[in-house]
Scaffold this motif. Structure first.
Motif, mmCIF file in Angstrom:
data_model
loop_
_atom_site.group_PDB
_atom_site.id
_atom_site.type_symbol
_atom_site.label_atom_id
_atom_site.label_comp_id
_atom_site.label_asym_id
_atom_site.label_seq_id
_atom_site.Cartn_x
_atom_site.Cartn_y
_atom_site.Cartn_z
ATOM 1 N N ILE A 1 0.823 -1.222 0.000
ATOM 2 C CA ILE A 1 0.000 0.000 0.000
ATOM 3 C C ILE A 1 0.851 1.265 0.000
ATOM 4 O O ILE A 1 0.445 2.280 -0.514
ATOM 5 N N TRP A 2 2.031 1.169 0.592
ATOM 6 C CA TRP A 2 2.862 2.367 0.722
ATOM 7 C C TRP A 2 3.158 2.983 -0.640
ATOM 8 O O TRP A 2 3.113 4.201 -0.816
ATOM 9 N N THR A 3 3.429 2.112 -1.604
ATOM 10 C CA THR A 3 3.719 2.601 -2.948
ATOM 11 C C THR A 3 2.521 3.392 -3.493
ATOM 12 O O THR A 3 2.694 4.450 -4.095
ATOM 13 N N ASP A 4 1.324 2.871 -3.243
ATOM 14 C CA ASP A 4 0.129 3.578 -3.720
ATOM 15 C C ASP A 4 -0.047 4.910 -2.995
ATOM 16 O O ASP A 4 -0.399 5.921 -3.590
ATOM 17 N N VAL A 5 0.209 4.876 -1.702
ATOM 18 C CA VAL A 5 0.105 6.117 -0.926
ATOM 19 C C VAL A 5 1.081 7.150 -1.490
ATOM 20 O O VAL A 5 0.726 8.306 -1.731
ATOM 21 N N LEU A 6 2.304 6.694 -1.719
ATOM 22 C CA LEU A 6 3.311 7.612 -2.257
ATOM 23 C C LEU A 6 2.880 8.174 -3.606
ATOM 24 O O LEU A 6 3.054 9.350 -3.894
ATOM 25 N N VAL A 25 11.065 8.527 4.282
ATOM 26 C CA VAL A 25 10.131 7.821 5.171
ATOM 27 C C VAL A 25 10.160 6.314 4.933
ATOM 28 O O VAL A 25 10.277 5.872 3.797
ATOM 29 N N ARG A 26 10.085 5.548 6.012
ATOM 30 C CA ARG A 26 10.033 4.092 5.876
ATOM 31 C C ARG A 26 8.709 3.568 6.427
ATOM 32 O O ARG A 26 8.373 3.845 7.579
ATOM 33 N N PRO A 27 7.962 2.809 5.633
ATOM 34 C CA PRO A 27 6.731 2.218 6.149
ATOM 35 C C PRO A 27 7.089 1.111 7.137
ATOM 36 O O PRO A 27 7.936 0.278 6.853
ATOM 37 N N VAL A 39 10.014 7.933 10.661
ATOM 38 C CA VAL A 39 10.610 9.183 10.197
ATOM 39 C C VAL A 39 11.939 9.411 10.900
ATOM 40 O O VAL A 39 12.235 8.771 11.902
ATOM 41 N N ARG A 40 12.714 10.344 10.369
ATOM 42 C CA ARG A 40 14.094 10.512 10.803
ATOM 43 C C ARG A 40 14.273 11.045 12.219
ATOM 44 O O ARG A 40 15.171 10.659 12.925
ATOM 45 N N ASN A 41 13.442 11.973 12.610
ATOM 46 C CA ASN A 41 13.647 12.591 13.926
ATOM 47 C C ASN A 41 12.343 13.234 14.371
ATOM 48 O O ASN A 41 11.373 13.270 13.621
ATOM 49 N N VAL A 74 9.696 7.717 15.403
ATOM 50 C CA VAL A 74 11.052 8.167 15.090
ATOM 51 C C VAL A 74 11.972 6.959 15.025
ATOM 52 O O VAL A 74 11.981 6.119 15.918
ATOM 53 N N LEU A 75 12.685 6.866 13.939
ATOM 54 C CA LEU A 75 13.591 5.728 13.766
ATOM 55 C C LEU A 75 14.951 6.049 14.367
ATOM 56 O O LEU A 75 15.407 7.176 14.306
ATOM 57 N N PRO A 76 15.611 5.068 14.935
ATOM 58 C CA PRO A 76 16.971 5.321 15.412
ATOM 59 C C PRO A 76 17.898 5.492 14.211
ATOM 60 O O PRO A 76 17.790 4.725 13.247
#
Ligand code: ADP
Ligand code: MG
Length: 457
Positions: A1-6, A25-27, A39-41, A74-76
């Protein structure tokens, strides 16, 4: 789905926004009916909540979700996207591949490509503001279609405003997408030194091979070519060889080509073939955003008002802005005190103006009135003729820049609402750099209000 959202998102926002915010962004999956995005931070997290939540929900709705829900995590340390289940990079489009110059050139590895690039200087770490959005967009365009979009790309601006950062970002972007492309980053000084050595050691063939076999040549601070005839001559041939083979060239300088003295006409005109774009000093908001991003990178939680104080102290050079932040951090940790405005002011007191210059709204109003030779009451009044509207807009802009009052507060001072203030600020921002009278007036008023010029107010 992420691809469609994008896909949906991409259609609804600008390319630049898309790359700045959505590309990293990473799903992370779906938890309790909610799409979780990494997300990054926390800055990015906040930004997404504020600006893109609805868009993302719309995207899900368009795909049939009844009650779409999106959350952010937030991703490390996401610098190294390799560690995460990222989408595979898109296959290189065949149309963007230029003809190969040297048929037997050895394969390059991405690491080899990146060795001269600063890993910190990537697009994701570049804060886009009105001062640099054109240079940023042009760099992105060039990174996406090297040799096709603008060639050469010429970026100019004062020291410490992000030229080198943008050049490296293009290098990183390209080496990620097209690992077999050859990338060379060089300062004009080392180009010159290489040339001198090559001549002395009789190695011109190697020299030429090195610089003419690349797909992307980044030459930093090209203004240093001034007065160096032999280097100009050689660079002229390097330029031609690359250009004819549709290889991308990016040049940076502290001034536009026309202002580089003793630059051969044929080089100057070549530098003007592609796109010339500039970077200006960052506005208050951009400076705060840069500080915020820096603080996040160092995993430090620094209150907004402290960041704003720093952003008000350092107004032009971003390297100095970062230095000021580090100084405040060091000061607080050495003295084992929490971050506060007082601590920040102390930490910066021996570097910048000895006493903090506190600018009030009334000071700005007075200075602007004097500059335009009209009474302050007229500026705050309801008149709509140009003679008062321009000073009013300038005053609103300067108050925002120098005092850190919020838009509604400024609006209140002028008996107007915050959207009027916003409009005024963007009006002035738009004209800065274009309208020289306005640019000069604003620069002068700024210096004067900060106590750097003219008599006390
Ligand atoms: P220049 O080459 O124009 O002198 P640099 O590219 O070396 O400037 O930038 C100076 C510092 O400021 C670098 O640490 C860079 O990462 C940072 N910087 C510049 N512009 C931005 C920006 N828009 N967002 C975040 N950091 C920036
Ligand atoms: Mg530089």
């Amino acid at each position: 789905i992420w691809t469609d959202v994008l896909g949906y998102v991409r259609k609804n926002i600008s390319e630049v926004e898309y790359h700045t915010w959505f590309a990293p962004v990473r799903p992370l999956g779906v938890q309790q009916g909610s799409l979780v995005l990494g997300v990054r931070n926390s800055f990015a997290q906040e930004w997404f909540r504020k600006h893109y939540l609805e868009l993302l929900e719309d995207a899900l709705r368009s795909m049939g979700a009844q009650q779409p829900q999106v959350s952010f995590q937030v991703l490390p340390a996401v610098q190294d996207a390799m560690m995460l289940p990222a989408d595979p990079p898109p296959p290189p489009k065949s149309s963007t591949r230029g003809p190969r110059s040297a048929p037997e050139r050895p394969a390059v590895t991405p690491t080899e490509n990146r060795k001269s690039l600063n890993p910190k200087y990537i697009f994701e770490n570049f804060v886009v503001g009105p001062n640099n959005n054109l240079a940023h967009a042009a760099s992105l365009a060039v990174a996406e279609s090297p040799g096709k979009a603008y060639n050469p790309l010429f970026i100019y601006g004062d020291v410490g405003l992000g030229k080198t950062h943008l050049m490296h970002a293009v290098g990183h972007y390209m080496s990620e997408r097209y690992p077999d492309k050859r990338i060379e980053y060089v300062s004009t000084e080392s180009f010159t030194n290489d040339l001198i050595n090559a001549i002395r050691e009789d190695k011109m063939t190697q020299f030429r091979n090195r610089y003419r076999s690349v797909d992307l040549l980044l030459v930093d601070d090209i203004q240093f070519l001034a007065g160096k005839e032999r280097t100009q001559e050689e660079f002229f041939h390097t330029f031609n060889a690359l250009y004819e083979n549709h290889k991308q060239i990016i040049l940076s300088s502290d001034r536009p080509p026309k202002d580089i003295q003793t630059l051969e006409g044929r080089l100057r005109s070549r530098f003007e073939w592609g796109l010339i774009t500039d970077i200006q000093s960052p506005e208050f908001e951009t400076r705060v955003a840069i500080l915020k991003m820096n603080a996040e990178h160092h995993r430090m939680n620094i209150p907004q008002d402290v960041l704003e104080l720093i952003a008000r102290q350092v107004t032009s050079n971003i390297r100095e802005l970062e230095g000021a932040l580090m100084r405040v951090v060091a000061f607080a940790s050495l003295n084992n005190v929490p971050f506060s405005r007082t601590v920040a002011a102390k930490a910066l007191s021996n570097v910048f103006a000895p006493q903090e210059v506190k600018v009030e709204m009334a000071d700005v109003l007075r200075a602007v009135a004097a500059q335009y030779n009209i009474p302050p009451e007229a500026i705050r009044g309801s008149g709509r003729v140009r003679e008062v509207v321009t000073p009013r807009q300038v005053a609103m802009y300067l108050i925002r820049e120098l005092t850190g009052h919020s838009l509604p507060e400024i609006g209140g001072f002028f008996g107007r609402d915050h959207s009027t203030v916003m409009h005024a600020i963007s009006k002035v921002t738009e004209q800065l750099g274009k309208d020289s009278e306005m640019t000069e007036a604003v620069a002068f008023l700024k210096r004067r209000l900060q106590g750097l010029e003219g008599e006390e107010l």
